[in-house]
Design a protein around this motif. Structure first.
Motif, PDB file in Angstrom:
ATOM      1  N   HIS A   1       0.841  -1.202   0.000  1.00  0.00           N
ATOM      2  CA  HIS A   1       0.000   0.000   0.000  1.00  0.00           C
ATOM      3  C   HIS A   1       0.881   1.258   0.000  1.00  0.00           C
ATOM      4  CE1 HIS A   1      -3.317   2.672   0.718  1.00  0.00           C
ATOM      5  NE2 HIS A   1      -2.716   3.144   1.796  1.00  0.00           N
ATOM      6  N   ILE A   2       1.906   1.264   0.836  1.00  0.00           N
ATOM      7  CA  ILE A   2       2.813   2.421   0.894  1.00  0.00           C
ATOM      8  C   ILE A   2       3.440   2.638  -0.486  1.00  0.00           C
ATOM      9  CG2 ILE A   2       5.026   3.234   1.844  1.00  0.00           C
ATOM     10  CD1 ILE A   2       4.191   1.803   4.506  1.00  0.00           C
ATOM     11  N   ARG A   3       3.876   1.557  -1.098  1.00  0.00           N
ATOM     12  CA  ARG A   3       4.506   1.702  -2.426  1.00  0.00           C
ATOM     13  C   ARG A   3       3.479   2.246  -3.443  1.00  0.00           C
ATOM     14  NH1 ARG A   3       9.236  -0.061  -3.182  1.00  0.00           N
ATOM     15  NH2 ARG A   3       9.187  -1.892  -1.840  1.00  0.00           N
ATOM     16  N   ASN A   4       2.241   1.776  -3.340  1.00  0.00           N
ATOM     17  CA  ASN A   4       1.218   2.271  -4.269  1.00  0.00           C
ATOM     18  C   ASN A   4       0.916   3.758  -4.046  1.00  0.00           C
ATOM     19  OD1 ASN A   4       0.995  -0.175  -5.537  1.00  0.00           O
ATOM     20  ND2 ASN A   4      -0.723  -0.884  -4.290  1.00  0.00           N
ATOM     21  N   VAL A   5       0.927   4.169  -2.790  1.00  0.00           N
ATOM     22  CA  VAL A   5       0.686   5.589  -2.470  1.00  0.00           C
ATOM     23  C   VAL A   5       1.803   6.439  -3.089  1.00  0.00           C
ATOM     24  CG1 VAL A   5       0.697   7.260  -0.540  1.00  0.00           C
ATOM     25  CG2 VAL A   5      -0.636   5.140  -0.360  1.00  0.00           C
ATOM     26  N   ILE A   6       3.015   5.965  -2.969  1.00  0.00           N
ATOM     27  CA  ILE A   6       4.144   6.711  -3.562  1.00  0.00           C
ATOM     28  C   ILE A   6       4.038   6.681  -5.090  1.00  0.00           C
ATOM     29  CG2 ILE A   6       6.676   6.753  -3.816  1.00  0.00           C
ATOM     30  CD1 ILE A   6       6.680   5.514  -0.923  1.00  0.00           C
ATOM     31  N   GLY A   7       3.631   5.531  -5.621  1.00  0.00           N
ATOM     32  CA  GLY A   7       3.492   5.407  -7.075  1.00  0.00           C
ATOM     33  C   GLY A   7       2.439   6.349  -7.636  1.00  0.00           C
ATOM     34  N   ALA A   8       1.342   6.513  -6.885  1.00  0.00           N
ATOM     35  CA  ALA A   8       0.268   7.394  -7.366  1.00  0.00           C
ATOM     36  C   ALA A   8       0.740   8.847  -7.435  1.00  0.00           C
ATOM     37  CB  ALA A   8      -0.941   7.275  -6.443  1.00  0.00           C
ATOM     38  N   GLN A   9       1.660   9.208  -6.557  1.00  0.00           N
ATOM     39  CA  GLN A   9       2.151  10.588  -6.535  1.00  0.00           C
ATOM     40  C   GLN A   9       3.343  10.802  -7.467  1.00  0.00           C
ATOM     41  OE1 GLN A   9       0.893  13.161  -5.067  1.00  0.00           O
ATOM     42  NE2 GLN A   9       2.516  14.673  -4.871  1.00  0.00           N
ATOM     43  N   TYR A  10       4.252   9.826  -7.497  1.00  0.00           N
ATOM     44  CA  TYR A  10       5.546  10.034  -8.171  1.00  0.00           C
ATOM     45  C   TYR A  10       5.769   9.136  -9.388  1.00  0.00           C
ATOM     46  CZ  TYR A  10       6.916  12.698  -4.023  1.00  0.00           C
ATOM     47  OH  TYR A  10       6.990  13.635  -3.013  1.00  0.00           O
ATOM     48  N   GLY A  11       4.864   8.185  -9.602  1.00  0.00           N
ATOM     49  CA  GLY A  11       5.047   7.259 -10.717  1.00  0.00           C
ATOM     50  C   GLY A  11       5.701   5.970 -10.262  1.00  0.00           C
ATOM     51  N   ASP A  12       5.501   4.949 -11.083  1.00  0.00           N
ATOM     52  CA  ASP A  12       5.926   3.609 -10.687  1.00  0.00           C
ATOM     53  C   ASP A  12       7.441   3.466 -10.566  1.00  0.00           C
ATOM     54  OD1 ASP A  12       4.992   1.012  -9.955  1.00  0.00           O
ATOM     55  OD2 ASP A  12       5.964   0.293 -11.798  1.00  0.00           O
ATOM     56  N   ALA A  13       8.182   4.118 -11.455  1.00  0.00           N
ATOM     57  CA  ALA A  13       9.647   3.947 -11.421  1.00  0.00           C
ATOM     58  C   ALA A  13      10.206   4.437 -10.088  1.00  0.00           C
ATOM     59  CB  ALA A  13      10.291   4.696 -12.584  1.00  0.00           C
ATOM     60  N   VAL A  14       9.711   5.583  -9.618  1.00  0.00           N
ATOM     61  CA  VAL A  14      10.171   6.102  -8.320  1.00  0.00           C
ATOM     62  C   VAL A  14       9.737   5.140  -7.210  1.00  0.00           C
ATOM     63  CG1 VAL A  14       9.937   7.982  -6.641  1.00  0.00           C
ATOM     64  CG2 VAL A  14      10.204   8.517  -9.065  1.00  0.00           C
ATOM     65  N   ALA A  15       8.470   4.719  -7.237  1.00  0.00           N
ATOM     66  CA  ALA A  15       7.959   3.834  -6.180  1.00  0.00           C
ATOM     67  C   ALA A  15       8.768   2.541  -6.098  1.00  0.00           C
ATOM     68  CB  ALA A  15       6.486   3.521  -6.434  1.00  0.00           C
ATOM     69  N   GLN A  16       9.140   2.024  -7.262  1.00  0.00           N
ATOM     70  CA  GLN A  16       9.902   0.764  -7.273  1.00  0.00           C
ATOM     71  C   GLN A  16      11.328   0.946  -6.761  1.00  0.00           C
ATOM     72  OE1 GLN A  16       8.706  -2.193  -7.584  1.00  0.00           O
ATOM     73  NE2 GLN A  16       6.677  -1.442  -8.133  1.00  0.00           N
ATOM     74  N   SER A  17      11.808   2.187  -6.756  1.00  0.00           N
ATOM     75  CA  SER A  17      13.180   2.435  -6.297  1.00  0.00           C
ATOM     76  C   SER A  17      13.276   2.642  -4.787  1.00  0.00           C
ATOM     77  CB  SER A  17      13.756   3.673  -7.000  1.00  0.00           C
ATOM     78  OG  SER A  17      13.216   4.859  -6.421  1.00  0.00           O
TER      79      SER A  17
END
Ligand code: PEP
Length: 253
Positions: A191-207
């Motif tokens: 969920h935390i990763r998805n929240v970051i992904g929604a704001q910054y995009g998947d590449a950032v969230a995956q990093s």
């Protein structure tokens, strides 16, 4: 692969001599560190320089302060700034540990200020979040942690968020011997990763490396760290025992 991290949080424990012996015992154990693995020792302020010296020449092993203040400099007796930490060569700083939030009234906005200063002085932050037992029992942990992340992190740029480190630490699991199940850790960390992904995009969230903290031990580390969105752990009690913490380091995926 994003960094997999075993971070020790000694809190207010150990004398200088005990700490030095502990670090020696851990770094002379047979650690299986590959290039994506990091070890971080979060030690009391007075030991930062000497532990850093002990770690000199070791790749992938760093020292962390357990806190820094939210102001740049000035008349704040007893506090330690990001600039001071930078000036003595500190690599990492833990920001927003639940004990800081609870005993020192650190709120999300104040933690945002600390993060700004950490970035300004080139310190890498380990940002802690996590819910109390009542919130978990009410089933609102995802939205609670989401608010912590939004209020403290979402002013950061995508560049600052790339490779950022978050430690999800349910308060009910810290120092209690009650660990979140690997499924609980995975669910909220995704969920935390998805929240970051929604704001910054998947590449950032995956990093972003998302650590789990809360009664991690040698006996449970491998299972918890084996979850796809658990990138290691922030470890209190078990980091004070060389054999335990060495085994935890060797449990990184
Ligand atoms: C902590 O201090 O961040 C922590 C997770 O402690 P413990 O491992 O003792 O639960």
């Amino acid at each position: 692969m994003r960094k997999q991290i075993a971070a020790a949080n000694w809190k207010m424990n150990l004398t200088l001599e005990q700490g030095s012996t502990l670090v020696n015992d851990i770094i002379s154990a047979s650690l299986m560190l590959d290039k994506d693995h990091l070890v971080v020792f979060g030690v009391p302020f007075p030991y930062l320089t000497s532990v850093k010296q002990q770690l000199a020449g070791r790749e992938n092993i760093f020292v962390a302060a357990q806190n820094c203040y939210s102001k740049k400099s000035g008349a704040y007796t007893g506090e330690v700034s990001a600039e001071i930490l930078h000036s003595i060569g500190v690599d990492y700083v833990i920001i927003g540990h639940s004990e800081r939030r609870e005993y020192f009234n650190e709120c999300n906005a104040m933690l945002a200020e600390k993060l700004n200063l950490a970035f300004e002085y080139g310190l890498k932050a380990i940002f802690c979040c996590g819910e109390a037992l009542a919130i978990r029992e009410a089933g609102t942990q995802n939205s609670f942690v989401e608010t912590q992340i939004k209020e403290s992190l979402f002013h950061l740029t995508a560049e600052q968020m790339t490779g950022f480190v978050i430690a999800y630490e349910p308060i009910w699991a810290i120092g209690t011997g009650k660990t979140a199940s690997s499924a609980q850790a995975q669910e909220i960390q995704l969920h935390i990763r998805n929240v970051i992904g929604a704001q910054y995009g998947d590449a950032v969230a995956q990093s972003v490396s998302i650590l789990y903290g809360g009664s991690v031990k040698a006996a449970n580390a491998k299972e918890i760290f084996g979850q796809p969105d658990v990138d290691g752990g922030l470890v209190g009690g078990a980091s004070l025992v060389a054999a335990e913490f060495s085994a935890i380091i060797n449990s990184l995926k």
